[in-house]
Write a protein that holds these residues in place. Structure first.
Motif, mmCIF file in Angstrom:
data_model
loop_
_atom_site.group_PDB
_atom_site.id
_atom_site.type_symbol
_atom_site.label_atom_id
_atom_site.label_comp_id
_atom_site.label_asym_id
_atom_site.label_seq_id
_atom_site.Cartn_x
_atom_site.Cartn_y
_atom_site.Cartn_z
ATOM 1 N N UNK A 112 6.624 21.246 -5.432
ATOM 2 C CA UNK A 112 6.349 19.970 -5.881
ATOM 3 C C UNK A 112 6.859 18.876 -4.556
ATOM 4 N N UNK A 113 7.980 19.057 -4.209
ATOM 5 C CA UNK A 113 8.481 18.248 -3.067
ATOM 6 C C UNK A 113 7.762 18.456 -1.935
ATOM 7 N N UNK A 114 7.322 19.597 -1.535
ATOM 8 C CA UNK A 114 6.441 19.659 -0.535
ATOM 9 C C UNK A 114 5.254 18.964 -0.267
ATOM 10 N N UNK A 115 4.502 18.928 -1.705
ATOM 11 C CA UNK A 115 3.296 18.383 -1.863
ATOM 12 C C UNK A 115 3.556 17.091 -2.000
ATOM 13 N N UNK A 116 4.653 16.239 -2.540
ATOM 14 C CA UNK A 116 4.949 14.922 -2.516
ATOM 15 C C UNK A 116 5.073 14.476 -0.951
ATOM 16 N N UNK A 117 5.889 15.104 -0.280
ATOM 17 C CA UNK A 117 6.129 14.936 1.097
ATOM 18 C C UNK A 117 4.598 14.998 2.144
ATOM 19 N N UNK A 118 3.849 15.995 1.859
ATOM 20 C CA UNK A 118 2.345 16.042 2.288
ATOM 21 C C UNK A 118 1.552 14.802 1.740
ATOM 22 N N UNK A 119 1.591 14.312 0.547
ATOM 23 C CA UNK A 119 0.877 13.296 0.074
ATOM 24 C C UNK A 119 1.477 11.972 0.810
ATOM 25 N N UNK A 120 2.694 11.619 0.867
ATOM 26 C CA UNK A 120 3.239 10.501 1.757
ATOM 27 C C UNK A 120 2.756 10.684 3.124
ATOM 28 N N UNK A 121 2.600 11.748 3.802
ATOM 29 C CA UNK A 121 2.289 11.929 5.134
ATOM 30 C C UNK A 121 1.058 11.509 5.307
ATOM 31 N N UNK A 122 -0.041 12.008 4.230
ATOM 32 C CA UNK A 122 -1.048 11.603 4.335
ATOM 33 C C UNK A 122 -1.439 10.023 4.159
ATOM 34 N N UNK A 123 -0.865 9.333 3.373
ATOM 35 C CA UNK A 123 -0.569 8.040 3.185
ATOM 36 C C UNK A 123 -0.280 7.547 4.612
ATOM 37 N N UNK A 124 0.412 7.647 5.128
ATOM 38 C CA UNK A 124 0.990 7.171 6.357
ATOM 39 C C UNK A 124 -0.256 7.208 7.486
ATOM 40 N N UNK A 125 -0.911 8.272 7.640
ATOM 41 C CA UNK A 125 -1.948 8.511 8.444
ATOM 42 C C UNK A 125 -2.948 7.526 7.897
ATOM 43 N N UNK A 126 -3.348 7.454 6.866
ATOM 44 C CA UNK A 126 -4.531 6.481 6.330
ATOM 45 C C UNK A 126 -4.192 5.163 6.651
ATOM 46 N N UNK A 127 -2.566 4.688 6.515
ATOM 47 C CA UNK A 127 -2.188 3.409 6.761
ATOM 48 C C UNK A 127 -2.565 2.996 8.191
ATOM 49 N N UNK A 128 -2.006 4.179 9.113
ATOM 50 C CA UNK A 128 -2.448 3.737 10.419
ATOM 51 C C UNK A 128 -3.575 3.916 11.255
ATOM 52 N N UNK A 129 -4.768 4.347 10.410
ATOM 53 C CA UNK A 129 -6.119 4.488 10.599
ATOM 54 C C UNK A 129 -6.872 3.034 10.801
ATOM 55 N N UNK A 130 -7.681 3.061 12.055
ATOM 56 C CA UNK A 130 -8.401 1.735 12.304
ATOM 57 C C UNK A 130 -9.077 1.371 10.836
ATOM 58 N N UNK A 131 -9.688 2.429 10.492
ATOM 59 C CA UNK A 131 -10.730 2.160 9.455
ATOM 60 C C UNK A 131 -10.242 1.501 8.262
ATOM 61 N N UNK A 132 -8.784 1.906 7.912
ATOM 62 C CA UNK A 132 -8.077 1.483 6.892
ATOM 63 C C UNK A 132 -7.729 -0.086 7.136
ATOM 64 N N UNK A 133 -7.184 -0.207 8.386
ATOM 65 C CA UNK A 133 -6.716 -1.616 8.860
ATOM 66 C C UNK A 133 -7.989 -2.542 8.745
ATOM 67 N N UNK A 134 -9.032 -2.227 9.184
ATOM 68 C CA UNK A 134 -10.355 -3.198 8.960
ATOM 69 C C UNK A 134 -10.553 -3.599 7.621
#
Length: 150
Positions: A112-134
């Motif tokens: 569960x903790x590994x899944x949560x950390x992985x989900x937070x990592x994916x959110x961070x990648x999404x946040x840094x993407x140019x597509x999301x910023x636009x």
């Protein structure tokens, strides 16, 4: 769709601009309490970073829009993705845990903790993407009045 009017302060080299707009907070200057809320006491103007696809110039008054659908999509990613990966880890944890010699409870907690950390990592990648910023940034859609020349 949220619309606001602002003045372009400066253009950035990455296609964004800094603009000054009037604050339109939830309070809106209610004056309902004797002590006033923090929103009422705050400066009535705010400087924001917005997408500038029409290349508005400093000093111009512009219309800025933010699509509500895109905000809801971003919120869904931000909040739901970590929850989904946490739940996936919790359900897969007992099976994976028993395979590597852990009890069902320990496997569920650890994955569960590994899944949560992985989900937070994916959110961070999404946040840094140019597509999301636009998509999730307010955008200058039109120039209302040109800059005053001195």
């Amino acid at each position: 769709m949220s619309t606001n009017i602002g003045i372009v302060l400066e253009n950035n080299s990455d296609g964004f601009a800094n603009i000054k707009t009037n604050r339109s907070g939830a309070c809106g200057g209610c004056d309902s309490s004797s002590g006033h809320c923090h929103s009422c006491l705050a400066n009535s103007q705010i400087i924001s970073r917005v997408a500038n696809p029409i290349n508005a110039k400093p000093g111009e008054t512009v219309r800025v829009e933010l699509d509500s659908k895109e905000v809801f999509k971003g919120a869904a990613v931000l909040y739901l993705l970590p929850v989904l990966t946490l739940m996936s880890g919790a359900f897969a944890g007992p099976g994976i845990g028993s395979y590597i010699g852990l009890s069902d409870a320990a496997g569920s907690v650890i994955f569960s903790l590994v899944g949560l950390l992985f989900g937070l990592f994916l959110v961070k990648l999404f946040d840094r993407s140019n597509w999301a910023r636009r998509k999730l940034s307010p955008t200058i859609t039109s120039v209302i009045s040109s800059a005053v020349k001195r």
